[in-house]
Enzyme design. Structure first.
Site, PDB file in Angstrom:
ATOM      1  N   ARG A  94      36.600  -4.377  15.004  1.00 45.49           N
ATOM      2  CA  ARG A  94      37.039  -4.148  13.290  1.00 45.49           C
ATOM      3  C   ARG A  94      38.055  -4.258  12.792  1.00 45.49           C
ATOM      4  O   ARG A  94      38.448  -3.646  13.732  1.00 45.49           O
ATOM      5  CB  ARG A  94      35.611  -3.333  13.229  1.00 45.49           C
ATOM      6  CG  ARG A  94      35.373  -2.896  11.774  1.00 45.49           C
ATOM      7  CD  ARG A  94      34.690  -1.579  10.883  1.00 45.49           C
ATOM      8  NE  ARG A  94      33.280  -2.514  10.796  1.00 45.49           N
ATOM      9  CZ  ARG A  94      32.767  -2.098  10.361  1.00 45.49           C
ATOM     10  NH1 ARG A  94      32.716  -0.351  10.007  1.00 45.49           N
ATOM     11  NH2 ARG A  94      31.155  -2.486   9.956  1.00 45.49           N
ATOM     12  N   HIS A 121      32.525 -10.318   6.769  1.00 44.33           N
ATOM     13  CA  HIS A 121      31.274  -9.386   7.292  1.00 44.33           C
ATOM     14  C   HIS A 121      30.354 -10.212   8.002  1.00 44.33           C
ATOM     15  O   HIS A 121      28.816 -10.054   7.361  1.00 44.33           O
ATOM     16  CB  HIS A 121      30.761  -8.275   7.087  1.00 44.33           C
ATOM     17  CG  HIS A 121      30.089  -7.067   7.490  1.00 44.33           C
ATOM     18  ND1 HIS A 121      30.035  -7.176   8.541  1.00 44.33           N
ATOM     19  CD2 HIS A 121      29.917  -5.600   6.607  1.00 44.33           C
ATOM     20  CE1 HIS A 121      30.279  -5.780   8.548  1.00 44.33           C
ATOM     21  NE2 HIS A 121      29.416  -5.060   8.069  1.00 44.33           N
ATOM     22  N   GLN A 124      26.855  -8.452   9.481  1.00 45.07           N
ATOM     23  CA  GLN A 124      25.965  -8.142   8.473  1.00 45.07           C
ATOM     24  C   GLN A 124      25.163  -8.966   7.881  1.00 45.07           C
ATOM     25  O   GLN A 124      23.873  -8.793   7.244  1.00 45.07           O
ATOM     26  CB  GLN A 124      26.395  -7.574   7.652  1.00 45.07           C
ATOM     27  CG  GLN A 124      25.958  -6.930   5.863  1.00 45.07           C
ATOM     28  CD  GLN A 124      24.966  -5.245   6.539  1.00 45.07           C
ATOM     29  OE1 GLN A 124      25.663  -4.254   7.416  1.00 45.07           O
ATOM     30  NE2 GLN A 124      24.115  -5.693   6.412  1.00 45.07           N
ATOM     31  N   ASP A 210      27.633  -3.962  -3.116  1.00 39.02           N
ATOM     32  CA  ASP A 210      27.661  -3.767  -1.882  1.00 39.02           C
ATOM     33  C   ASP A 210      28.916  -3.101  -2.462  1.00 39.02           C
ATOM     34  O   ASP A 210      29.455  -2.293  -4.256  1.00 39.02           O
ATOM     35  CB  ASP A 210      28.593  -4.459  -1.040  1.00 39.02           C
ATOM     36  CG  ASP A 210      29.809  -4.193  -0.229  1.00 39.02           C
ATOM     37  OD1 ASP A 210      29.558  -2.622   0.370  1.00 39.02           O
ATOM     38  OD2 ASP A 210      30.668  -4.556   1.014  1.00 39.02           O
ATOM     39  N   CYS A 250      24.485  -3.084   1.698  1.00 37.70           N
ATOM     40  CA  CYS A 250      24.691  -3.428   3.666  1.00 37.70           C
ATOM     41  C   CYS A 250      25.029  -1.569   4.277  1.00 37.70           C
ATOM     42  O   CYS A 250      24.851  -2.060   5.385  1.00 37.70           O
ATOM     43  CB  CYS A 250      26.041  -4.172   3.592  1.00 37.70           C
ATOM     44  SG  CYS A 250      27.220  -3.644   2.859  1.00 37.70           S
ATOM     45  N   ARG A 278      20.352  -5.146  11.659  1.00 39.95           N
ATOM     46  CA  ARG A 278      21.759  -5.669  12.731  1.00 39.95           C
ATOM     47  C   ARG A 278      21.553  -5.253  14.149  1.00 39.95           C
ATOM     48  O   ARG A 278      22.011  -6.175  15.335  1.00 39.95           O
ATOM     49  CB  ARG A 278      22.667  -4.036  12.232  1.00 39.95           C
ATOM     50  CG  ARG A 278      23.614  -3.738  10.830  1.00 39.95           C
ATOM     51  CD  ARG A 278      24.107  -4.900   9.977  1.00 39.95           C
ATOM     52  NE  ARG A 278      24.998  -5.376  11.459  1.00 39.95           N
ATOM     53  CZ  ARG A 278      26.519  -5.328  10.785  1.00 39.95           C
ATOM     54  NH1 ARG A 278      26.183  -3.688   9.886  1.00 39.95           N
ATOM     55  NH2 ARG A 278      27.572  -5.188  11.362  1.00 39.95           N
TER      56      ARG A 278
HETATM   57  N1   CP Z   1      26.952  -2.398   7.377  1.00 42.70           N
HETATM   58  C1   CP Z   1      28.101  -1.463   7.955  1.00 42.70           C
HETATM   59  O1   CP Z   1      28.331  -2.421   7.974  1.00 42.70           O
HETATM   60  O2   CP Z   1      27.784  -0.207   7.985  1.00 42.70           O
HETATM   61  P1   CP Z   1      28.990   0.129   9.427  1.00 42.70           P
HETATM   62  O3   CP Z   1      30.563   0.456   7.939  1.00 42.70           O
HETATM   63  O4   CP Z   1      28.782   1.840   8.606  1.00 42.70           O
HETATM   64  O5   CP Z   1      28.703  -0.032   9.929  1.00 42.70           O
HETATM   65  N1  NVA Z   2      32.720  -4.312   1.939  1.00 42.82           N
HETATM   66  C1  NVA Z   2      33.313  -2.703   2.926  1.00 42.82           C
HETATM   67  C2  NVA Z   2      31.456  -2.861   3.650  1.00 42.82           C
HETATM   68  C3  NVA Z   2      31.157  -1.998   4.536  1.00 42.82           C
HETATM   69  C4  NVA Z   2      30.218  -2.183   5.623  1.00 42.82           C
HETATM   70  C5  NVA Z   2      34.384  -2.938   3.121  1.00 42.82           C
HETATM   71  O1  NVA Z   2      34.482  -3.380   4.086  1.00 42.82           O
HETATM   72  O2  NVA Z   2      34.490  -1.832   3.241  1.00 42.82           O
END
Ligand code: CP
Ligand code: NVA
Length: 292
Positions: A94, A121, A124, A210, A250, A278
């Site tokens: 990440r 993502h 997701q 989101d 998400c 997930r």
């Molecule tokens: N939806 C998602 O990726 O959640 P987190 O940021 O908590 O991993």
């Molecule tokens: N768009 C959001 C998704 C979090 C799961 C971010 O990148 O923070």
């Protein structure tokens, strides 16, 4: 997301549903393997589900944090990649910048999995499509995304069209999804972009939103709050959707911003099924990448 391809996605969804039915069958499927899980940003779902899925398959999760490893600060990413490649069978990351993922992948033989970047993502999106597929056939269904044309929107456009869905995005003109991702998604299927939420949501089988301010964009949050005021998913907007249309997010969610508490807590909301999936979809991804 595009790396998986339409056939790969179909296979992944099938094995995710299969894993969910009988996870015990795969208890030792990846015994002896190691999966690195690297995080530059906060996470609940991704962190815990990827760690748990790795353990449920008999493999060992190896947590790697930015503060400890100092990727790009203490050490050049290309060197980090070549070192990790000697220890790991797969690496989930990440990151802030998508280019870091690509740089790491360029220097590793082991697969590098995007656990969220500024661009996408994909894990997701696989869980999201799995959640829809549990309720109705994906092909021909309408997926409406309302709000910021961000990483989540990008992966949904790609995965949705790859699965034969019709994707509609309703977003403020200044926050449209990246044109190159829209063009890529259109190679697979139909993507329509609207300036308003209503035409995107009308008749939709899934209505998705989101956060308006993603991780790393905190300095823009006031400006974003103003830009997105008319893009809250509320019960009035949900009424435009197909009568059986579900609400998706998400998570984490900000009640009163991108979605009202009423919609999030309504029987149409499938957000906790998405979160559960997930786990199953990440297990399926590891099985697909690492099974002999
Ligand atoms: N939806 C998602 O990726 O959640 P987190 O940021 O908590 O991993
Ligand atoms: N768009 C959001 C998704 C979090 C799961 C971010 O990148 O923070």
């Amino acid at each position: 997301m595009a790396d998986v391809g339409a056939e790969g996605l179909a296979r992944l969804l099938e094995s995710a549903l299969d894993f969910k039915r009988d996870p015990g069958r795969y208890r030792s499927a990846l015994a002896g393997k190691t999966v690195g899980l690297f995080f530059q940003k906060p996470s609940l779902r991704t962190w815990v589900s990827s760690t748990a899925a790795t353990a449920l398959l008999g493999a060992h999760p190896v947590p790697i944090q930015q503060e400890v490893s100092g990727v790009g600060e203490r050490e050049d990413p290309a060197d980090v990649a070549r070192v990790l490649d000697r220890y790991l069978d797969a690496l989930g990351m990440r990151v802030f910048e998508h280019s870091l993922l690509e740089q790491m992948a360029d220097h590793m033989k082991a697969p590098v999995i995007n656990l969220l970047s500024d661009r996408e993502h994909p894990c997701q999106a696989v869980a999201d499509l799995m959640t829809i597929a549990e309720r109705r056939p994906l092909a021909g269904s309408v997926l409406a995304y309302v709000g910021d044309g961000n990483n989540v929107c990008h992966s949904l456009m790609l995965a949705g069209t790859m699965a034969g869905m019709r994707v509609r995005v309703g977003c403020p003109p200044g926050y449209r999804p990246d044109g190159s991702v829209v063009a890529r998604a259109r190679e697979w299927g139909e993507v329509s972009i609207f300036d308003d939420p209503a035409p995107a949501v009308r008749g939709a089988h899934a209505v998705y939103t989101d956060v308006w301010t993603s991780m790393g964009q905190e300095e823009e949050s006031q400006q974003r709050l103003a830009a997105f005021t008319d893009y809250t998913v509320d019960s009035g907007l949900m009424e435009l959707a197909d009568p059986e249309g579900v609400f998706m997010h998400c998570l984490p969610a900000h009640r009163g911003e991108e979605v009202t508490a009423e919609v999030l807590e309504s029987p149409r909301s499938v957000v906790f099924d998405q979160a559960e999936n997930r786990l199953h979809s990440f297990a399926a991804l590891l099985l697909n990448l690492l099974s002999a």
